[in-house]
Design a protein around this motif. Structure first.
Motif, PDB file in Angstrom:
ATOM      1  N   MET C   1       0.844  -1.200   0.000  1.00 28.84           N
ATOM      2  CA  MET C   1       0.000   0.000   0.000  1.00 28.84           C
ATOM      3  C   MET C   1       0.882   1.254   0.000  1.00 28.84           C
ATOM      4  O   MET C   1       1.857   1.335   0.741  1.00 28.84           O
ATOM      5  CB  MET C   1      -0.898  -0.017   1.235  1.00 28.84           C
ATOM      6  N   MET C   2       0.528   2.218  -0.825  1.00 30.69           N
ATOM      7  CA  MET C   2       1.381   3.388  -0.951  1.00 30.69           C
ATOM      8  C   MET C   2       1.023   4.484   0.053  1.00 30.69           C
ATOM      9  O   MET C   2       1.867   5.269   0.465  1.00 30.69           O
ATOM     10  CB  MET C   2       1.284   3.975  -2.382  1.00 30.69           C
ATOM     11  N   THR C   3      -0.236   4.566   0.430  1.00 30.54           N
ATOM     12  CA  THR C   3      -0.640   5.646   1.324  1.00 30.54           C
ATOM     13  C   THR C   3      -0.013   5.468   2.716  1.00 30.54           C
ATOM     14  O   THR C   3       0.300   4.362   3.131  1.00 30.54           O
ATOM     15  CB  THR C   3      -2.168   5.667   1.507  1.00 30.54           C
ATOM     16  N   ALA C   4       0.110   6.586   3.402  1.00 26.44           N
ATOM     17  CA  ALA C   4       0.662   6.528   4.755  1.00 26.44           C
ATOM     18  C   ALA C   4      -0.413   6.044   5.713  1.00 26.44           C
ATOM     19  O   ALA C   4      -1.599   6.283   5.492  1.00 26.44           O
ATOM     20  CB  ALA C   4       1.137   7.910   5.163  1.00 26.44           C
ATOM     21  N   PRO C   5      -0.012   5.338   6.770  1.00 26.39           N
ATOM     22  CA  PRO C   5      -1.022   4.891   7.736  1.00 26.39           C
ATOM     23  C   PRO C   5      -1.684   6.085   8.421  1.00 26.39           C
ATOM     24  O   PRO C   5      -1.034   7.113   8.657  1.00 26.39           O
ATOM     25  CB  PRO C   5      -0.227   4.056   8.734  1.00 26.39           C
ATOM     26  N   ILE C   6      -2.967   5.940   8.743  1.00 29.57           N
ATOM     27  CA  ILE C   6      -3.678   7.024   9.434  1.00 29.57           C
ATOM     28  C   ILE C   6      -3.494   6.866  10.945  1.00 29.57           C
ATOM     29  O   ILE C   6      -3.528   7.826  11.698  1.00 29.57           O
ATOM     30  CB  ILE C   6      -5.163   7.028   8.997  1.00 29.57           C
ATOM     31  N   ILE C   7      -3.288   5.621  11.370  1.00 29.62           N
ATOM     32  CA  ILE C   7      -2.983   5.363  12.777  1.00 29.62           C
ATOM     33  C   ILE C   7      -1.678   4.578  12.810  1.00 29.62           C
ATOM     34  O   ILE C   7      -1.540   3.602  12.084  1.00 29.62           O
ATOM     35  CB  ILE C   7      -4.074   4.517  13.448  1.00 29.62           C
ATOM     36  N   SER C   8      -0.737   5.021  13.626  1.00 26.77           N
ATOM     37  CA  SER C   8       0.546   4.337  13.615  1.00 26.77           C
ATOM     38  C   SER C   8       1.131   4.278  15.019  1.00 26.77           C
ATOM     39  O   SER C   8       1.295   5.302  15.685  1.00 26.77           O
ATOM     40  CB  SER C   8       1.467   5.084  12.647  1.00 26.77           C
ATOM     41  N   PHE C   9       1.422   3.073  15.491  1.00 28.16           N
ATOM     42  CA  PHE C   9       2.046   2.862  16.801  1.00 28.16           C
ATOM     43  C   PHE C   9       3.406   2.232  16.565  1.00 28.16           C
ATOM     44  O   PHE C   9       3.509   1.251  15.832  1.00 28.16           O
ATOM     45  CB  PHE C   9       1.214   1.899  17.658  1.00 28.16           C
ATOM     46  N   LYS C  10       4.430   2.807  17.180  1.00 26.34           N
ATOM     47  CA  LYS C  10       5.768   2.220  17.017  1.00 26.34           C
ATOM     48  C   LYS C  10       6.342   1.936  18.396  1.00 26.34           C
ATOM     49  O   LYS C  10       6.558   2.847  19.181  1.00 26.34           O
ATOM     50  CB  LYS C  10       6.683   3.177  16.264  1.00 26.34           C
ATOM     51  N   ASP C  11       6.572   0.668  18.677  1.00 25.88           N
ATOM     52  CA  ASP C  11       7.157   0.236  19.935  1.00 25.88           C
ATOM     53  C   ASP C  11       6.534   0.973  21.122  1.00 25.88           C
ATOM     54  O   ASP C  11       7.222   1.511  21.977  1.00 25.88           O
ATOM     55  CB  ASP C  11       8.672   0.457  19.907  1.00 25.88           C
ATOM     56  N   PHE C  12       5.223   0.978  21.139  1.00 27.38           N
ATOM     57  CA  PHE C  12       4.491   1.796  22.104  1.00 27.38           C
ATOM     58  C   PHE C  12       4.139   0.984  23.355  1.00 27.38           C
ATOM     59  O   PHE C  12       3.605  -0.125  23.258  1.00 27.38           O
ATOM     60  CB  PHE C  12       3.217   2.313  21.444  1.00 27.38           C
ATOM     61  N   SER C  13       4.455   1.541  24.536  1.00 22.68           N
ATOM     62  CA  SER C  13       4.062   0.886  25.789  1.00 22.68           C
ATOM     63  C   SER C  13       3.374   1.898  26.684  1.00 22.68           C
ATOM     64  O   SER C  13       3.649   3.093  26.601  1.00 22.68           O
ATOM     65  CB  SER C  13       5.283   0.333  26.529  1.00 22.68           C
ATOM     66  N   PHE C  14       2.491   1.406  27.520  1.00 23.74           N
ATOM     67  CA  PHE C  14       1.817   2.293  28.466  1.00 23.74           C
ATOM     68  C   PHE C  14       1.575   1.577  29.781  1.00 23.74           C
ATOM     69  O   PHE C  14       1.182   0.413  29.807  1.00 23.74           O
ATOM     70  CB  PHE C  14       0.485   2.777  27.901  1.00 23.74           C
ATOM     71  N   GLN C  15       1.835   2.304  30.877  1.00 23.81           N
ATOM     72  CA  GLN C  15       1.603   1.734  32.206  1.00 23.81           C
ATOM     73  C   GLN C  15       0.760   2.706  33.023  1.00 23.81           C
ATOM     74  O   GLN C  15       1.120   3.866  33.183  1.00 23.81           O
ATOM     75  CB  GLN C  15       2.946   1.496  32.902  1.00 23.81           C
ATOM     76  N   TYR C  16      -0.389   2.234  33.513  1.00 26.31           N
ATOM     77  CA  TYR C  16      -1.202   3.069  34.407  1.00 26.31           C
ATOM     78  C   TYR C  16      -0.418   3.292  35.688  1.00 26.31           C
ATOM     79  O   TYR C  16       0.290   2.395  36.160  1.00 26.31           O
ATOM     80  CB  TYR C  16      -2.514   2.371  34.779  1.00 26.31           C
ATOM     81  N   ASN C  17      -0.613   4.471  36.281  1.00 18.43           N
ATOM     82  CA  ASN C  17       0.142   4.777  37.489  1.00 18.43           C
ATOM     83  C   ASN C  17      -0.079   3.770  38.606  1.00 18.43           C
ATOM     84  O   ASN C  17       0.818   3.476  39.374  1.00 18.43           O
ATOM     85  CB  ASN C  17      -0.239   6.170  37.999  1.00 18.43           C
ATOM     86  N   SER C  18      -1.302   3.233  38.695  1.00 21.61           N
ATOM     87  CA  SER C  18      -1.565   2.366  39.837  1.00 21.61           C
ATOM     88  C   SER C  18      -1.107   0.925  39.583  1.00 21.61           C
ATOM     89  O   SER C  18      -1.194   0.089  40.470  1.00 21.61           O
ATOM     90  CB  SER C  18      -3.053   2.371  40.165  1.00 21.61           C
ATOM     91  N   GLN C  19      -0.650   0.622  38.380  1.00 27.63           N
ATOM     92  CA  GLN C  19      -0.257  -0.757  38.077  1.00 27.63           C
ATOM     93  C   GLN C  19       1.242  -0.962  38.277  1.00 27.63           C
ATOM     94  O   GLN C  19       2.016  -0.018  38.201  1.00 27.63           O
ATOM     95  CB  GLN C  19      -0.613  -1.095  36.623  1.00 27.63           C
TER      96      GLN C  19
END
Ligand SMILES: Nc1ncnc2c1ncn2[C@@H]1O[C@H](COP(=O)(O)OP(=O)(O)OP(=O)(O)O)[C@@H](O)[C@H]1O
Ligand SMILES: Nc1ncnc2c1ncn2[C@@H]1O[C@H](COP(=O)(O)OP(=O)(O)OP(=O)(O)O)[C@@H](O)[C@H]1O
Ligand SMILES: [Mg+2]
Ligand SMILES: [Mg+2]
Lengths: 278, 186, 567
Positions: C1-19
């Motif tokens: 596909m030639m078009t750019a992604p509309i949503i893009s995550f790269k090596d993304f991590s998330f931690q809630y403060n309470s976890q």
């Protein structure tokens, strides 16, 4: 439990329904403040008659308001009796004369024309705004209410808080009922026979789910509103807002005149009381 | 905590939902004390929690709106002096937020005792000093009657906050999870 | 596909403060304009958390630590405000009651336009247009309390679509919809995707229902990581869903049972186009090889309902002259359209509501003169909304509350509570505050709190809504077990047609205030008139059977039996 909070708004197709909510709000607030200030019996009776005439035009069914009216009568009577019990000579103090009807002036409990007259004034003050309030409640679309508040100068955030309150009162009411039943089903004793602290604990057992689920709800609703850009600008528009028409200006003018008369009477009477005894 | 925008929206929603709850509590919830015509004022207890979580603006406005709506539909006309006093008490409860720090998850005895002394004083200023004075000035009611009403309300509300408010505060604090505290146990 | 992604995550991590551990771990994800993506995964795998990253609630409303990068339509989520992102991505939340903030339908639709300070004529034009598209024109002045679940769902969609944002995010849109409304919603989303050229992200447990409309990509999450990300067909062919403990479409399970090799099949993601060599013969052969067991008959009446009438408003009766008898030891499903009165009927049985007329006999004794608590000693009732039942802050205390109030000995309480918690998959959370649980977990807490009391009959209002297959199976197995071994009568209110087929022996179809049909589940789903009237839907097994000239009732019954035996 009824879902209709504001005891039955209905479009009754009268000129009162067609007035903008802001107009009705301003008129109601204006009249109730002046009525709160004055003790001029003639004026109070005048406003009362005026509001009863308007009430007649609003085509509100007496059946719909019977319950509220009974509560108000009960409340007024209770207060009048209390005033008499605690201060049976208050009328004499205010008006400066004493016309005895029963008992003698030495007795604590006697009855004077002044006291009766004073309490009659109180009764008028408790009740004169009721027809106006009922008209306001029953002819104003709840949806328009928040827009009206915003229009008369209250910030849109506060106005929207009122809209949220109106939106969620039926939900909270239903929740309360359901939760209370679910807790009783778990075995919490709620009957009058239980000792005081048990009953308090039982009530808290119901309150907890209600309060905690509502707190969760605050989070979710704030998110839902933020995702739809509430609070983005300094202003917001209202789908349900109504434009002022000539009738609105006319109504405001009428009420302004009535209020000015009230203020004029302060001057004439030299104070808030009209004294027929001298 | 959250960014400013989210906090301000949360205040709006807390005001609205808080008002709805206060309305329902005032209108439908009554725990009779045994003394005729006196009830534990559950709404006052809830107000303490609302203030401790959301602060003075939300608590003050919520009780103002809830009380005014309730007066409107029950008595036909609002009794403005008492509504304003209730609003001010809400604001005062809200000021306890920074001291109680209930979101942190612990509410020690010292804080609880402090809060209860504070609330009794706030209720005293509100119901014994302000409300009756307002009634005398605005409505011209006899002093003995309004002071008696004020003192009764002061007692009832202080006791309600002391019991219901304290329980709610403690339980709420317990539901707050502390940073990095959740772990599965096998 | 030639078009750019509309949503893009790269090596993304998330931690809630309470976890203590990150909830999302090293995600790499690209979604292209015009794609329609389904995100599936077990409960607690981080699907909603991912959704919150897309619309900016993370990090704006939920505090936590983020690493890696994530962009939505070119905006970096860590620096964009929710307002900016909301112009690009519209979110329909799971709970329509909280999303519906307006006092009436039309105000709720106009809500975001009001915040954008649009003029009244503009708002009227927009609401009229979308009301027509979503078939809401007759409901514009209705209040939320007057709408059914499906209608509320459509209002929520309208309020988001009105922004013309190019990406739409749905978090469990089907959780509380009846089968027909669910189908209609999915068809509507599909149509909108094409007409308005939207990019759509759907988070859902009911995979079979979502796959009824074409899906471009299926993303499977587990423990905060993406474990599969491909065309649905590829994932289905590799049987990844089943391995991960997720429910795959039923026709696939049937093919596997019949011994079909999935590698030989084409169009596995769409039953209508499915092509398998010699499928008819294989299926017929399998069917012939299975012997149906005779179902057990229950004939000892437990709950007798006679001529029951109830309404909230005399103009609109909800329950009308309803009579039915439930027998001891039965496992019954109660089904019907959203808003038809299923919850109302259970409220009447448990005393939460009082009927206007009619009789209710339990064990031959009238229930009508018993209090809510007295009835609850015999009939346990698990409400639709778990938040309405939870009154303690800790899980253990909540489950123990009923026993404590009944004065049971503390040691026995501990033992019974822990046993129940294990059964409900909550044992490892036993010391957590309830507020830290997901919706599905909370629901299990309320079920545990009633199960621990061992009543003679249990009514469960939508027990499996929002649950993943593993917990669903555990819970249903447990219910089946107590039903068999202890003879506890169970009534399930459900919108899940397969649950009804698989676990219950009798189905009561409610509609127009009365019982439209009372028969075995398989018979209900072969009656087209009833399906239509009660907003039910056939499962894909029926279509499969019909495509291959098999008797659907028999085929489904055999499939269910084989699955039960396999467990
Ligand atoms: N606000 C929060 N604070 C702390 N932890 C949270 C929060 N929200 C979710 N979690 C945790 O993150 C994990 C993932 O939750 P999430 O809601 O994303 O799951 P999900 O995949 O959407 O599950 P479900 O299918 O049940 O909705 C869970 O273990 C949950 O306990
Ligand atoms: N408190 C109430 N006051 C007035 N009407 C109500 C009330 N509660 C429910 N209704 C109406 O009664 C009808 C039946 O509601 P009920 O909740 O029993 O439906 P249901 O079959 O359980 O639907 P769902 O599948 O969506 O849960 C609905 O049309 C609803 O609008
Ligand atoms: Mg989720
Ligand atoms: Mg229901």
């Amino acid at each position: 439990m009824q879902n209709q909070l504001l005891i039955g708004y209905d479009n009754r197709h009268t000129f009162l329904n067609r007035l903008s909510g802001s107009t009705k709000l301003l008129c109601f607030v204006g009249l109730s403040i002046i009525g709160m200030m004055t003790y001029d019996t003639r004026y109070l009776i005048g406003v009362m008659v005026f509001s009863l005439i308007i009430f007649h035009f609003s085509k509100i069914n007496y059946r719909d308001i019977k319950f509220v009216v009974n509560v108000i009568i009960g409340f007024s009577v209770l207060n009048l009796v209390m005033v008499y019990v605690f201060a049976p000579h208050y009328g004499v103090t205010i008006y400066g004369t004493e016309h005895l009807l029963l008992g003698s002036s030495q007795h604590y409990f006697n009855l004077t024309t002044e006291q009766l007259f004073y309490e009659f004034n109180l009764l008028l003050k408790y009740t004169f705004a009721v027809p106006l309030a009922l008209i306001f409640l029953m002819t104003t679309n709840p949806s328009e209410f928040a827009a009206s508040l915003n229009k008369i100068g209250i910030s849109y955030r506060i106005s929207y808080s009122v809209a949220i309150a109106l939106r969620y009162i039926p939900d909270v009411q239903n929740d309360y009922r359901t939760i209370s039943l679910a807790q009783q089903a778990r075995g919490f004793e709620m009957s009058k026979k239980a000792p005081f602290m048990t009953r308090v604990r039982g009530s808290i057992q119901i309150l907890l789910p209600l309060i905690f689920s509502s707190l969760d709800r605050i989070e979710v609703i704030s998110q839902a509103m933020e995702l739809r850009r509430f609070g983005k600008g300094k202003k917001r528009t209202w789908y349900m807002a109504q434009k002022f028409k000539s009738n609105d200006y006319l109504a405001l003018l009428c009420v302004l005149v009535i209020i000015l008369i009230g203020i004029g009477l302060f001057k004439v009477n030299g104070g808030r009381f009209w004294n027929p005894f001298n | 905590m959250q960014n400013k925008q989210s906090t301000s929206i949360r205040t709006v929603v807390a005001t609205g939902i808080g008002a709805a709850i206060i309305f329902v509590l005032m209108k439908f919830v009554a725990i009779p004390t045994g003394i005729p015509n006196t009830q534990v004022n559950v709404a006052a207890g809830f107000l303490a929690l609302l203030g401790a979580i959301f602060g003075p603006v939300a608590a003050g406005l919520a009780v103002f709106i809830g009380h005014a709506l309730n007066d409107f539909v029950t008595y036909g006309s609002p009794w403005w002096t008492w509504i304003i006093v209730d609003g001010l008490i809400g604001v005062a409860f809200g000021f306890a937020k920074n001291r109680l720090k209930i979101e942190d998850g612990v509410l020690g005895t010292a804080k609880l005792v402090w809060f209860n002394i504070y609330q009794v004083i706030v209720n005293f200023i509100g119901w014994v000093l302000l409300a009756p004075t307002g009634d005398i000035i605005v409505y011209h009611e006899p002093a003995t009657k309004v002071y008696l009403q004020g003192i009764t309300t002061w007692l009832v509300n202080s006791i309600s906050v002391a019991i219901i408010g304290s329980i709610l505060l403690v339980l709420y604090a317990r539901t707050r999870t502390q940073r990095g505290s959740l772990k599965k146990e096998r | 596909m030639m078009t750019a992604p509309i949503i893009s995550f790269k090596d993304f991590s998330f931690q809630y403060n309470s976890q203590t551990e990150p909830t999302l771990q090293h995600l790499n994800l690209a979604i292209y304009p015009g794609e329609k993506v389904l995100i599936a995964g077990p409960s607690g795998s981080g699907k909603s958390t991912l959704g919150r990253c897309l619309n900016g609630l993370i990090p704006q409303s939920y505090q936590g630590t983020m690493t890696g990068s994530a962009t939505v339509n070119g905006h970096d989520i860590s620096t964009s405000s929710i307002f900016e992102l909301s112009m690009d991505i519209g979110t329909v939340l799971q709970d329509p009651d909280s999303q519906f903030v307006g006092l009436t339908v039309v105000e709720d639709m106009a809500f975001s336009l009001e915040n954008d300070q649009q003029t009244q004529p503009n708002m009227q034009a927009a609401t009229t247009k979308w009301a027509q598209t979503l078939n809401l024109t007759d409901l514009l002045t209705h209040r939320p309390q007057e709408l059914s679940g499906g209608q509320k769902q459509r209002v929520s969609m309208a309020g988001v679509l009105i922004d013309n944002s190019k990406i739409l995010l749905f978090d469990e849109p089907l959780a509380s919809l009846d089968p027909a409304s669910g189908k209609a919603s999915m068809a509507l989303i599909d149509q909108l995707t094409r007409d308005e050229e939207l990019t759509v992200v759907i988070i859902e447990h009911r995979i079979e229902d979502v796959l009824q409309q074409p899906i471009d990509r299926l993303i499977v999450m587990q423990d905060g990581a993406i474990v599969a990300n491909d065309k649905p067909e590829a994932i289905l062919r590799a049987s990844l869903m089943a391995q991960l403990g997720l429910r795959e479409p039923l026709y696939l399970s049937a093919l596997k049972l019949a011994g079909v090799d999935l590698a030989d099949c084409t169009h596995l993601d769409r039953l209508a186009d499915l092509a398998v060599p010699n499928l008819t013969a294989t299926l017929q052969q399998w069917t012939a090889g299975v012997d149906l067991k005779v179902p057990q008959v229950h004939a000892d009446p437990l709950l007798e309902i006679d001529q029951l009438n109830f309404d909230y408003d005399p103009q609109r009766p909800i329950i009308h002259n309803l009579s039915v008898t439930l027998n001891r030891g039965e496992m019954i499903s109660l089904v019907g359209q959203n808003g038809t009165g299923k919850s109302t009927l259970s409220n009447l049985i448990t005393g939460f509501l009082t009927p206007q007329s009619g009789k209710l006999l339990f064990n031959g004794q009238s229930l009508l003169d018993q209090s809510v608590k007295e009835r609850a000693d015999q009939i346990g009732y698990i409400l639709q909304d778990p938040n309405q039942m939870i009154s303690k802050t800790l899980i253990f205390d909540e489950v123990a509350a009923g026993l404590t109030l009944r004065g049971v000995d503390p040691d026995e309480i501990e033992q019974r509570v822990l046993a129940t918690l294990k059964v409900c998959g909550l044992y490892e959370f036993r010391h957590w505050p309830i507020s830290a649980l997901s919706f599905g977990q909370k629901k299990r807490v309320t079920i545990a709190a009633i199960l621990v009391l061992q009543p003679a009959m249990i009514i469960l209002d939508e027990p499996t809504a929002g649950q993943d297959l593993q917990h669903y199976t555990e819970m249903m197995t447990f219910l089946t077990k107590i039903n068999r071994e202890q003879g506890i009568t169970i009534m399930l209110i459900t919108h899940d047609m397969h649950l009804m087929l698989e676990y219950t022996d009798r189905t009561i179809v409610l509609g127009n205030g009365t019982i439209l049909m009372d028969a075995s589940p398989a018979d209900v789903l072969t009656n087209d008139a009833i399906i239509d009237q009660a907003s039910l839907a056939k499962t894909s097994l029926y279509e499969l059977a019909e495509q291959h000239q098999l008797n659907p009732t028999e085929f489904v019954a055999k499939f269910v039996q084989a699955e039960r035996e396999a467990r």
